[in-house]
Scaffold this active site. Structure first.
Site, PDB file in Angstrom:
ATOM      1  N   HIS A 171       0.870  -1.720  -0.040  1.00  0.00           N
ATOM      2  CA  HIS A 171       0.202  -0.559  -0.266  1.00  0.00           C
ATOM      3  C   HIS A 171       0.988   1.738  -0.371  1.00  0.00           C
ATOM      4  CE1 HIS A 171      -3.809   1.268  -0.402  1.00  0.00           C
ATOM      5  NE2 HIS A 171      -4.334   1.098   1.242  1.00  0.00           N
TER       6      HIS A 171
ATOM      7  N   ASN B 217      -8.966   3.643  -1.355  1.00  0.00           N
ATOM      8  CA  ASN B 217      -9.089   4.914  -0.427  1.00  0.00           C
ATOM      9  C   ASN B 217      -9.185   6.027   0.089  1.00  0.00           C
ATOM     10  OD1 ASN B 217     -12.189   3.529   0.348  1.00  0.00           O
ATOM     11  ND2 ASN B 217     -10.937   2.124   1.893  1.00  0.00           N
TER      12      ASN B 217
END
Length: 193
Positions: free
Chosen positions: A21, A115
């Site tokens: 990530h 997100n």
């Protein structure tokens, strides 16, 4: 339009530093290292910041130190302070839909379930008209495994491929500074087929 701010989306701390990530932050760190720039933690911008002097232009770098789902707060804070428009921003982030070793520049578009991007769009006033560098991390094959997958470190072979894509992306970013965005996009998309 020229890029004035480059952001590597990230989760904070050593726990997440080497996770899939955080590949956006790997790219910004590599870019800073190549230009011998130290990134300094600046609480008003909620992240590590620095800048590159390219000719007469100053290009700001940012790695947020808040959780990914709130990275847009950091982007909005620095953009507002320096009066940077969304179309002058490049956001580097992990891309599940690309295999490791693959990266692409893109202008505008949705958040694709990311997100961090979702929050950036929201914090920029629901404006998605910014550049992205999408760095491939692959997909676990099952949507129920995505959260664990992005928060894990890549396998060694994946890490090498991701690092190769980042190295090429940094070289093409340098071309963007010397030439223009269209040229950099063409070069990266030609190199990493």
């Amino acid at each position: 339009m020229t890029i004035k701010l480059i952001v590597g989306l990230a989760n904070p701390g050593n726990k997440y530093l080497l996770t899939r990530h955080n590949v956006g932050s790997w790219y910004v760190n590599q870019l800073a290292n190549n230009y011998h720039v130290s990134l300094i933690n600046k609480s008003s911008f909620l992240g590590y910041t620095g800048y590159l002097n390219i000719g007469k232009r100053r290009i700001f770098l940012l790695i947020p130190t808040i959780f990914m789902n709130y990275n847009g707060q950091a982007v909005a804070a620095i953009a507002k302070f320096y009066n940077i428009m969304p179309e002058e921003i490049l956001i580097a982030h992990d891309e599940l839909n690309f295999l490791p070793g693959y990266a692409r520049f893109k202008y505008s578009g949705g958040h694709g379930g990311h997100n961090g991007l979702k929050d950036v769009i929201y914090r920029l006033g629901d404006n998605n008209n910014f550049y992205r560098l999408r760095i491939g991390i692959g997909h676990p094959g099952d949507k129920n495994k995505v959260i664990k997958f992005v928060l894990d470190t890549p396998l060694d072979t994946e890490q090498q491929l991701i690092q190769h894509a980042i190295n090429e992306s940094v070289l093409c970013t340098s071309l963007m500074f010397q030439q223009n965005i269209a040229y950099a996009i063409h070069q990266l998309h030609t190199i990493l087929k």
